[in-house]
Motif scaffolding. Structure first.
Motif, PDB file in Angstrom:
ATOM      1  N   GLN A  14       0.819  -1.208   0.000  1.00 49.83           N
ATOM      2  CA  GLN A  14       0.000   0.000   0.000  1.00 49.83           C
ATOM      3  C   GLN A  14       0.856   1.263   0.000  1.00 49.83           C
ATOM      4  O   GLN A  14       0.580   2.217  -0.737  1.00 49.83           O
ATOM      5  CB  GLN A  14      -0.916   0.000   1.223  1.00 49.83           C
ATOM      6  CG  GLN A  14      -2.050  -1.004   1.156  1.00 49.83           C
ATOM      7  CD  GLN A  14      -2.927  -0.934   2.387  1.00 49.83           C
ATOM      8  OE1 GLN A  14      -2.446  -0.839   3.520  1.00 49.83           O
ATOM      9  NE2 GLN A  14      -4.231  -0.976   2.184  1.00 49.83           N
ATOM     10  N   ASP A  41      -0.044   5.098  -1.639  1.00 49.82           N
ATOM     11  CA  ASP A  41      -1.201   5.600  -0.899  1.00 49.82           C
ATOM     12  C   ASP A  41      -1.028   7.037  -0.423  1.00 49.82           C
ATOM     13  O   ASP A  41      -2.017   7.778  -0.329  1.00 49.82           O
ATOM     14  CB  ASP A  41      -1.479   4.704   0.311  1.00 49.82           C
ATOM     15  CG  ASP A  41      -2.381   3.532  -0.020  1.00 49.82           C
ATOM     16  OD1 ASP A  41      -2.585   3.263  -1.225  1.00 49.82           O
ATOM     17  OD2 ASP A  41      -2.866   2.864   0.914  1.00 49.82           O
ATOM     18  N   GLY A  46      -8.693   6.168  -2.659  1.00 48.46           N
ATOM     19  CA  GLY A  46      -8.406   4.862  -2.085  1.00 48.46           C
ATOM     20  C   GLY A  46      -9.030   4.740  -0.710  1.00 48.46           C
ATOM     21  O   GLY A  46     -10.210   5.033  -0.511  1.00 48.46           O
TER      22      GLY A  46
END
Length: 276
Positions: free
Chosen positions: A71, A77, A266
């Protein structure tokens, strides 16, 4: 918390499978900043930063650790490239540096230090503080940030300084929760305390990242004046994990009263100040 057991053969096989899928995704997707140029070795992953040309080694203990690495580094992210105001934020960072101060980045819910390492690689002039309540995670974070300026604090972020209890709901080492408890063994530290400590070192708030497994309900319950000090706030909310608790209510009520953009990308909300 007990130290995680060494990865089993099946767990290593699963991580290797995830790495293979990552390599395939590189081949078919737009260019990425970080790539895993070698398969995962037992307990470690080698990365290449295509922006700087630097090689990074991160230490991993569990499948959860590898998923967190994916991630942070592969899915980007916390990168600003996807934000229309990414350029504004980077200019604000440069302004703080040019004024002779260090931009302050707080990583609340630091886990094993991967987000802090990402911020350190992206913003080497920043003063980065990673706050994490679990001792085993803290020890791993110190390893993963050993070559950087990251400071780790064994504590949980909260609205007030105090004490709490660490709860393991059985979701792995990135799913620990904290409850307030006057006689708890976990130190609670407020954002205001961290800002005051940092300002004594000529630091100016720049970014705060919050991923604290639902404790954001307490964090945003009071003493939230610190929000306006940060040009960018990144938070993962947890109503999806804690149904029928309205866990995000305090954050939403507080943030809606401020002049800030609200961008969902996200798993995270990017709250960006409009007064700089």
């Amino acid at each position: 918390m007990a130290s995680p057991r060494p990865l089993s053969f099946d767990a290593n096989l699963k991580i290797l499978s995830l790495w293979a899928r990552h390599i395939f995704s590189i081949a078919i997707s737009k260019p990425r900043r970080f790539i895993a140029f070698l398969p995962p070795l037992p307990g470690r992953q080698m990365l290449l930063d295509l922006r700087s040309g630097r090689r990074l080694e991160i230490r991993l203990r569990t499948i959860n650790d590898w998923c967190t690495a994916k991630q942070v580094f592969f899915d980007n992210d916390y990168g600003f490239e996807k934000l229309a105001r990414g350029g504004d934020l980077n200019r604000r960072f440069d302004e703080i540096v040019e004024s002779g101060h260090s931009p302050l980045i707080l990583d609340c819910g630091g886990n094993i230090g991967l987000a802090a390492r990402f911020f350190a690689e992206t913003y080497p002039q920043a003063e980065i503080v990673s706050i994490e309540p679990d001792r085993d995670n803290i020890e791993q974070a110190k390893i993963n940030t050993a070559t950087t300026k990251v400071t780790t604090i064994e504590a949980a972020i909260a609205s007030n300084d105090g004490n709490g209890t660490l709860i393991d709901p059985g979701l792995g080492n990135n799913g620990y929760r904290v409850h307030e408890s006057a006689d708890g063994a976990v130190r609670l530290i407020s954002v205001n305390t961290l800002i005051a400590d940092a300002r004594a070192k000529k630091c100016v708030p720049f970014l705060i990242k919050i991923d604290i497994e639902g404790f954001e309900s307490e964090l945003f319950s009071k003493n939230t004046e610190w929000i306006e000090a940060f040009p960018i706030l990144i938070i993962e909310l947890h109503d999806w994990m804690l149904p029928k608790t309205a866990n995000a209510a305090n954050f939403l009520k507080t943030i809606s009263q401020l002049n800030r953009d609200f961008v969902f990308h996200g798993e995270n909300v990017f709250s960006i100040a409009n007064d700089f």
